[in-house]
Design a protein around this motif. Structure first.
Motif, PDB file in Angstrom:
ATOM      1  N   UNK A 161      25.498  28.355 -17.187  1.00 25.57           N
ATOM      2  CA  UNK A 161      25.829  28.333 -18.292  1.00 25.57           C
ATOM      3  C   UNK A 161      26.764  29.536 -17.772  1.00 25.57           C
ATOM      4  N   UNK A 162      26.230  30.769 -17.078  1.00 23.03           N
ATOM      5  CA  UNK A 162      27.001  31.647 -16.375  1.00 23.03           C
ATOM      6  C   UNK A 162      28.138  31.566 -16.308  1.00 23.03           C
ATOM      7  N   UNK A 163      29.004  30.711 -15.731  1.00 22.42           N
ATOM      8  CA  UNK A 163      30.362  30.667 -15.221  1.00 22.42           C
ATOM      9  C   UNK A 163      31.720  30.340 -16.312  1.00 22.42           C
ATOM     10  N   UNK A 164      30.602  29.518 -17.954  1.00 20.77           N
ATOM     11  CA  UNK A 164      31.012  29.817 -18.926  1.00 20.77           C
ATOM     12  C   UNK A 164      31.238  30.962 -19.425  1.00 20.77           C
ATOM     13  N   UNK A 165      30.664  32.245 -19.512  1.00 18.58           N
ATOM     14  CA  UNK A 165      31.470  33.152 -19.930  1.00 18.58           C
ATOM     15  C   UNK A 165      32.505  34.191 -18.861  1.00 18.58           C
ATOM     16  N   UNK A 166      32.206  33.868 -17.520  1.00 19.81           N
ATOM     17  CA  UNK A 166      33.490  33.865 -16.501  1.00 19.81           C
ATOM     18  C   UNK A 166      34.178  33.441 -16.809  1.00 19.81           C
ATOM     19  N   UNK A 167      34.318  31.818 -17.346  1.00 18.69           N
ATOM     20  CA  UNK A 167      35.413  31.313 -17.326  1.00 18.69           C
ATOM     21  C   UNK A 167      35.883  32.027 -18.970  1.00 18.69           C
ATOM     22  N   UNK A 168      35.858  32.345 -20.020  1.00 18.15           N
ATOM     23  CA  UNK A 168      35.889  32.929 -21.139  1.00 18.15           C
ATOM     24  C   UNK A 168      36.732  34.462 -20.958  1.00 18.15           C
ATOM     25  N   UNK A 169      35.958  35.550 -19.797  1.00 19.66           N
ATOM     26  CA  UNK A 169      36.107  36.504 -19.753  1.00 19.66           C
ATOM     27  C   UNK A 169      37.862  36.369 -19.037  1.00 19.66           C
ATOM     28  N   UNK A 170      38.183  35.194 -18.073  1.00 19.47           N
ATOM     29  CA  UNK A 170      38.718  34.673 -17.164  1.00 19.47           C
ATOM     30  C   UNK A 170      39.878  34.548 -17.824  1.00 19.47           C
ATOM     31  N   UNK A 171      40.141  34.057 -18.983  1.00 19.67           N
ATOM     32  CA  UNK A 171      41.203  33.528 -19.989  1.00 19.67           C
ATOM     33  C   UNK A 171      41.621  35.332 -20.622  1.00 19.67           C
ATOM     34  N   UNK A 172      40.815  35.909 -20.825  1.00 19.25           N
ATOM     35  CA  UNK A 172      41.089  37.007 -21.654  1.00 19.25           C
ATOM     36  C   UNK A 172      42.119  37.915 -20.646  1.00 19.25           C
ATOM     37  N   UNK A 173      41.515  38.169 -19.760  1.00 20.74           N
ATOM     38  CA  UNK A 173      42.045  38.754 -18.826  1.00 20.74           C
ATOM     39  C   UNK A 173      43.459  38.362 -17.872  1.00 20.74           C
ATOM     40  N   UNK A 174      43.764  36.910 -17.619  1.00 19.36           N
ATOM     41  CA  UNK A 174      44.777  36.298 -17.708  1.00 19.36           C
ATOM     42  C   UNK A 174      45.580  36.177 -19.088  1.00 19.36           C
ATOM     43  N   UNK A 175      45.424  36.665 -20.175  1.00 18.60           N
ATOM     44  CA  UNK A 175      46.077  36.282 -20.737  1.00 18.60           C
ATOM     45  C   UNK A 175      47.082  37.670 -21.221  1.00 18.60           C
ATOM     46  N   UNK A 176      46.295  38.438 -21.460  1.00 16.12           N
ATOM     47  CA  UNK A 176      46.448  40.007 -21.549  1.00 16.12           C
ATOM     48  C   UNK A 176      47.139  40.852 -20.408  1.00 16.12           C
ATOM     49  N   UNK A 177      47.019  39.708 -18.951  1.00 18.28           N
ATOM     50  CA  UNK A 177      47.113  40.510 -17.643  1.00 18.28           C
ATOM     51  C   UNK A 177      47.319  41.556 -17.079  1.00 18.28           C
ATOM     52  N   UNK A 178      45.811  41.852 -17.738  1.00 19.31           N
ATOM     53  CA  UNK A 178      45.159  42.597 -16.366  1.00 19.31           C
ATOM     54  C   UNK A 178      45.021  42.817 -15.334  1.00 19.31           C
ATOM     55  N   UNK A 179      45.357  43.833 -14.783  1.00 17.58           N
ATOM     56  CA  UNK A 179      45.288  43.964 -13.301  1.00 17.58           C
ATOM     57  C   UNK A 179      44.251  43.361 -12.498  1.00 17.58           C
ATOM     58  N   UNK A 180      43.877  42.348 -11.858  1.00 15.08           N
ATOM     59  CA  UNK A 180      42.778  42.170 -11.613  1.00 15.08           C
ATOM     60  C   UNK A 180      43.338  40.588 -10.306  1.00 15.08           C
ATOM     61  N   UNK A 181      42.100  40.400  -9.890  1.00 16.32           N
ATOM     62  CA  UNK A 181      42.401  40.007  -8.808  1.00 16.32           C
ATOM     63  C   UNK A 181      42.531  38.219  -9.255  1.00 16.32           C
ATOM     64  N   UNK A 182      43.842  37.942  -8.773  1.00 14.69           N
ATOM     65  CA  UNK A 182      44.569  36.345  -8.833  1.00 14.69           C
ATOM     66  C   UNK A 182      45.178  35.863  -7.793  1.00 14.69           C
ATOM     67  N   UNK A 183      45.667  34.493  -8.085  1.00 11.52           N
ATOM     68  CA  UNK A 183      46.758  33.823  -7.435  1.00 11.52           C
ATOM     69  C   UNK A 183      47.604  33.782  -6.929  1.00 11.52           C
ATOM     70  N   UNK A 184      48.864  33.526  -6.566  1.00 11.79           N
ATOM     71  CA  UNK A 184      50.229  33.491  -6.552  1.00 11.79           C
ATOM     72  C   UNK A 184      50.833  32.641  -5.397  1.00 11.79           C
ATOM     73  N   UNK A 185      52.029  32.278  -5.860  1.00 18.49           N
ATOM     74  CA  UNK A 185      52.834  31.277  -5.007  1.00 18.49           C
ATOM     75  C   UNK A 185      54.049  31.693  -4.572  1.00 18.49           C
ATOM     76  N   UNK A 186      54.411  30.917  -3.639  1.00 18.29           N
ATOM     77  CA  UNK A 186      56.139  30.247  -3.668  1.00 18.29           C
ATOM     78  C   UNK A 186      56.592  29.763  -3.213  1.00 18.29           C
ATOM     79  N   UNK A 187      56.306  28.130  -4.822  1.00 18.44           N
ATOM     80  CA  UNK A 187      56.371  27.231  -4.712  1.00 18.44           C
ATOM     81  C   UNK A 187      57.380  26.575  -3.748  1.00 18.44           C
TER      82      UNK A 187
END
Length: 243
Positions: A161-187
């Motif tokens: 159940x904790x992962x669901x809260x993590x997922x909700x926060x992750x969606x918010x921070x990614x949508x707002x583009x809060x400077x945070x740890x994430x992955x990027x790629x050079x396709x």
């Protein structure tokens, strides 16, 4: 030591210390405290971890969670793949609603909450008795069984159940583009070897995500395993979002 080795060592240490740390992060202890009008260490812990998710993403899941550590250590021994079970993933959403909703309801009913981080701990140490050891052993065995039945990180994917809260926060921070740890790629550098997908503990379609340079799946625990095994260094951990 490289990042993968460091992460493995941290997870192993987290698993070894679970008999000490579990009572401080246990959702059950948190709810027992609220039932008696007390803010226990576990509630403080989860509030802090959830707030840090806005900055660190799901790094707790990838580096520190003892249950996640246990699953990955067992997976290295039994080498199973995640078994896709239709609709079962919705169970963790139901458990999250019951957990969060229950905590809010208990807090509201209690009214004035007393902050007692050592609730149920006496001198600050876990209760070293047969019952506590049996309970912890049961949890450890249960998680192992889940890995055998559902495969790699089966508990995280279907029951946490904790992962669901993590997922909700992750969606918010990614949508707002809060400077945070994430992955990027050079396709354009991708050779489609799929080593990234084979290494992903959450069984995500990493090659497809790298090809689109869109690591926006909230199930990603930013562990960096895909980046560590990529022979062309296509994937990397980043902090600031590209405009």
């Amino acid at each position: 030591m490289n990042r993968l080795q460091i992460r493995t060592a941290i997870l192993f240490l987290s698993f070894l210390l679970m008999s000490v740390t579990f009572v401080y992060i246990s959702p059950l202890v948190m709810m027992m405290g609220l039932l008696q009008g007390v803010i226990a260490a576990a509630l403080i812990f989860w509030i802090v971890v959830f707030l840090l998710t806005f900055i660190l993403g799901r790094a707790f899941c990838g580096y520190l969670c003892p249950m996640g550590a246990e699953q990955e250590l067992f997976d290295k021994a039994v080498r199973t793949k995640l078994r896709r079970v239709p609709y079962l993933r919705y169970l963790k959403y139901l458990l999250a609603v019951l957990w969060v909703g229950g905590a809010i309801a208990l807090a509201a009913l209690a009214g004035n909450l007393a902050v007692k981080p050592l609730f149920g701990l006496g001198n600050g140490l876990p209760p070293w008795n047969a019952g506590a050891y049996l309970f912890l052993y049961g949890i450890t065995l249960g998680v192992f069984v889940l890995v055998l039945i559902f495969g790699r990180r089966g508990m995280c994917n279907y029951f946490c159940p904790m992962s669901v809260v993590f997922m909700a926060i992750t969606r918010i921070k990614d949508r707002v583009k809060i400077p945070s740890l994430h992955l990027e790629a050079t396709p354009e550098d991708c050779i489609r070897c799929k080593k990234c997908e084979a290494s992903c503990p959450m069984s995500l379609p990493v090659q497809e995500m790298a090809g689109n340079n869109a690591f926006l799946d909230p199930e990603c625990i930013v562990c960096g395993s895909c980046a560590d095994v990529c022979p062309k260094s296509v994937i990397r951990l980043a902090w600031f979002w590209k405009q």
